[in-house]
Design a protein around this motif. Structure first.
Motif, PDB file in Angstrom:
ATOM      1  N   ASP A 117     -54.477   2.734  23.601  1.00  0.00           N
ATOM      2  CA  ASP A 117     -55.677   3.135  24.338  1.00  0.00           C
ATOM      3  C   ASP A 117     -56.390   1.916  24.923  1.00  0.00           C
ATOM      4  OD1 ASP A 117     -55.241   5.771  23.840  1.00  0.00           O
ATOM      5  OD2 ASP A 117     -56.725   5.960  22.236  1.00  0.00           O
ATOM      6  N   ILE A 118     -56.504   0.862  24.128  1.00  0.00           N
ATOM      7  CA  ILE A 118     -57.169  -0.354  24.610  1.00  0.00           C
ATOM      8  C   ILE A 118     -56.402  -0.959  25.784  1.00  0.00           C
ATOM      9  CG2 ILE A 118     -57.757  -2.734  23.995  1.00  0.00           C
ATOM     10  CD1 ILE A 118     -58.368  -1.694  21.170  1.00  0.00           C
ATOM     11  N   LEU A 119     -55.088  -0.972  25.681  1.00  0.00           N
ATOM     12  CA  LEU A 119     -54.279  -1.498  26.774  1.00  0.00           C
ATOM     13  C   LEU A 119     -54.453  -0.654  28.036  1.00  0.00           C
ATOM     14  CD1 LEU A 119     -52.172  -3.460  27.853  1.00  0.00           C
ATOM     15  CD2 LEU A 119     -50.382  -1.997  26.888  1.00  0.00           C
ATOM     16  N   ALA A 120     -54.487   0.666  27.876  1.00  0.00           N
ATOM     17  CA  ALA A 120     -54.676   1.554  29.032  1.00  0.00           C
ATOM     18  C   ALA A 120     -56.036   1.333  29.681  1.00  0.00           C
ATOM     19  CB  ALA A 120     -54.525   3.014  28.595  1.00  0.00           C
ATOM     20  N   VAL A 121     -57.071   1.126  28.857  1.00  0.00           N
ATOM     21  CA  VAL A 121     -58.408   0.874  29.399  1.00  0.00           C
ATOM     22  C   VAL A 121     -58.430  -0.458  30.155  1.00  0.00           C
ATOM     23  CG1 VAL A 121     -60.799   0.380  28.764  1.00  0.00           C
ATOM     24  CG2 VAL A 121     -59.603   2.288  27.690  1.00  0.00           C
ATOM     25  N   LEU A 122     -57.751  -1.457  29.643  1.00  0.00           N
ATOM     26  CA  LEU A 122     -57.702  -2.758  30.325  1.00  0.00           C
ATOM     27  C   LEU A 122     -56.981  -2.645  31.668  1.00  0.00           C
ATOM     28  CD1 LEU A 122     -56.946  -5.164  27.337  1.00  0.00           C
ATOM     29  CD2 LEU A 122     -59.111  -4.868  28.558  1.00  0.00           C
ATOM     30  N   ALA A 140     -59.387   8.050  26.430  1.00  0.00           N
ATOM     31  CA  ALA A 140     -60.028   6.760  26.158  1.00  0.00           C
ATOM     32  C   ALA A 140     -60.597   6.161  27.446  1.00  0.00           C
ATOM     33  CB  ALA A 140     -59.016   5.800  25.522  1.00  0.00           C
ATOM     34  N   MET A 141     -59.867   6.303  28.549  1.00  0.00           N
ATOM     35  CA  MET A 141     -60.373   5.815  29.833  1.00  0.00           C
ATOM     36  C   MET A 141     -61.673   6.528  30.212  1.00  0.00           C
ATOM     37  SD  MET A 141     -56.902   5.610  32.111  1.00  0.00           S
ATOM     38  CE  MET A 141     -55.389   4.892  31.484  1.00  0.00           C
ATOM     39  N   LEU A 142     -61.703   7.840  30.001  1.00  0.00           N
ATOM     40  CA  LEU A 142     -62.902   8.616  30.340  1.00  0.00           C
ATOM     41  C   LEU A 142     -64.100   8.156  29.519  1.00  0.00           C
ATOM     42  CD1 LEU A 142     -61.299  12.159  30.648  1.00  0.00           C
ATOM     43  CD2 LEU A 142     -62.474  10.920  32.468  1.00  0.00           C
ATOM     44  N   VAL A 143     -63.893   7.904  28.238  1.00  0.00           N
ATOM     45  CA  VAL A 143     -64.990   7.451  27.384  1.00  0.00           C
ATOM     46  C   VAL A 143     -65.494   6.080  27.842  1.00  0.00           C
ATOM     47  CG1 VAL A 143     -65.589   6.716  25.052  1.00  0.00           C
ATOM     48  CG2 VAL A 143     -64.258   8.806  25.396  1.00  0.00           C
ATOM     49  N   ALA A 144     -64.574   5.188  28.192  1.00  0.00           N
ATOM     50  CA  ALA A 144     -64.967   3.849  28.634  1.00  0.00           C
ATOM     51  C   ALA A 144     -65.789   3.912  29.922  1.00  0.00           C
ATOM     52  CB  ALA A 144     -63.719   2.984  28.836  1.00  0.00           C
ATOM     53  N   VAL A 145     -65.341   4.711  30.878  1.00  0.00           N
ATOM     54  CA  VAL A 145     -66.075   4.825  32.142  1.00  0.00           C
ATOM     55  C   VAL A 145     -67.415   5.523  31.918  1.00  0.00           C
ATOM     56  CG1 VAL A 145     -66.010   5.750  34.487  1.00  0.00           C
ATOM     57  CG2 VAL A 145     -63.937   4.825  33.468  1.00  0.00           C
TER      58      VAL A 145
END
Length: 394
Positions: free
Chosen positions: A243-248, A47-52
């Protein structure tokens, strides 16, 4: 005749409505995808990879509108972006920081796969598509590193071209294709911009393939239990929340690095315009290329150095066939051997990076060569012999 525009409008509305229905059905289907209930935080890296990646694409497309791929104008256009373009400094800072965070997350994602052996059947396709993504991202990142046309950008392109030129028989031709001339210049920038721009969309396509393969084969899990005995939960809302928490949390680190420690991801020499007549005292690539740069330096022959450096990535594609074991509930010495071998491999990569920073001089040359040996021993010796550790008790 007057009814024709109305019919076209009605048809367009029907098509838009059908598309929204299909998109909603896909979202519901994806949200209900069953995942192993024991997935830990290491499974949030995707999820982090997709956000970045989304951030990189949006900022990169905006920066492209004001960039000039000309050897005499490129550096000035980057300066104009930062000083004159509204929020240009922020866009470029996000793009540069995003590159480092994306590569860091990608390496962690790779290490997670090695530790949990997520490459074993039936998920070889997931591993291979991920390795393909790694190669594409590395090529895209290098092309982007050349574009600012600072001192490190210019000499990085020059070093890479000379390494490619060391390939027997076809090296000189490849170097000409790479540079577009005898030395880095405007043709090089045109090639790098085209490569950087096009590969970004290829990466999007391969990410979709990667996700589709995961969807088809099912997600891996830290558990070694048979899949028929595992407990499953739907992707939404159980895993989307984490996933949202990890991205934040990642976003907080992203902003901290971008605003307070930009020196961690930038090279001061690259804020000076490219000067072909002045070679920097220390030519270093970005941190995520340092292990491969170190391997390139510790081998006396340019060609063999290129082979060792490139092979460090190529060997990843062979991992599913090098490790012929199966996931079992190992304990004692087996688990210790797994963790110790992977830690030695990571330590070897870090040592090779340090040797590259110190230009493989003195003791760093020996340390770098030992690091290369340990790195390849992990893949070519430990993984094939790993089955001997399976079933070993405490």
């Amino acid at each position: 005749m007057a009814a024709t525009p109305a019919r076209h409008t009605e048809q367009a509305e029907k098509e838009a409505h059908s598309f929204l229905q299909q998109a909603g059905a896909y979202a519901r289907h994806y949200g209900s995808m069953p995942l192993p209930a024991d997935l830990n935080w290491w499974w949030t890296i995707g999820a982090m990879l997709v956000a970045v990646l989304v951030l990189m694409l949006l900022s990169g497309l905006t920066l492209t509108l004001a960039y000039t791929p000309d050897a005499s104008l490129a550096f000035g256009s980057v300066e104009a972006i930062e000083r004159r373009m509204p929020s240009g400094w922020l866009l470029r800072a996000m793009h540069m920081t995003g590159a480092s965070f994306f590569m860091a997350a990608l390496y962690v994602h790779l290490l997670r796969g090695l530790y949990y052996r997520t490459y074993l059947p039936p998920r070889r396709g997931v591993w291979l598509s991920g390795c393909g993504l790694l190669v594409l991202v590395m090529v895209t990142a290098f092309a982007g590193y050349v574009l600012p046309w600072g001192q490190m950008s210019y000499w990085g392109a020059d070093v890479a071209a000379k390494a490619v030129g060391a390939v027997p028989f076809v090296g000189q031709g490849l170097e000409q294709v790479f540079l577009g001339g005898e030395s880095p210049g405007t043709p090089t920038l045109h090639r790098m911009l085209t490569l950087h721009f096009l590969l970004a969309f290829v990466i999007i396509g391969l990410v979709l393939v990667h996700v589709a393969v995961v969807h088809a084969k099912g997600s891996s899990s830290p558990s070694v239990q048979p899949e028929t005995r595992r407990k499953y939960l739907p992707f939404y809302p159980y895993f989307t929340t984490r996933d949202i928490l990890a991205v934040l949390i990642m976003a907080l680190g992203f902003v901290a690095v971008m605003c307070f420690w930009p020196g961690l991801i930038t090279e001061p020499a690259n804020y000076r315009p490219a000067n072909p007549l002045h070679t920097p005292a220390d030519i270093e690539p970005e941190w995520y290329f340092l292990p491969f740069y170190g391997m390139l330096q510790v081998v006396p022959s340019k060609f063999w150095g290129l082979l060792v450096s490139g092979g460090a990535v190529a060997v990843l594609f062979a991992v599913p066939w090098l490790d012929k074991g199966r996931r079992t509930a190992n304990g004692g010495w087996a688990r210790l051997a797994d963790a110790g071998a992977l830690l030695a491999c990571v330590g070897a990569a870090v040592t090779a990076a340090a040797a590259g920073v110190h230009h493989a001089q003195g003791g760093w040359l020996v340390a770098g060569q030992a690091a290369c040996l340990i790195y390849y021993l992990y893949f070519l010796v430990f993984l094939p012999l790993r089955t001997r550790f399976e079933g070993m008790g405490a």
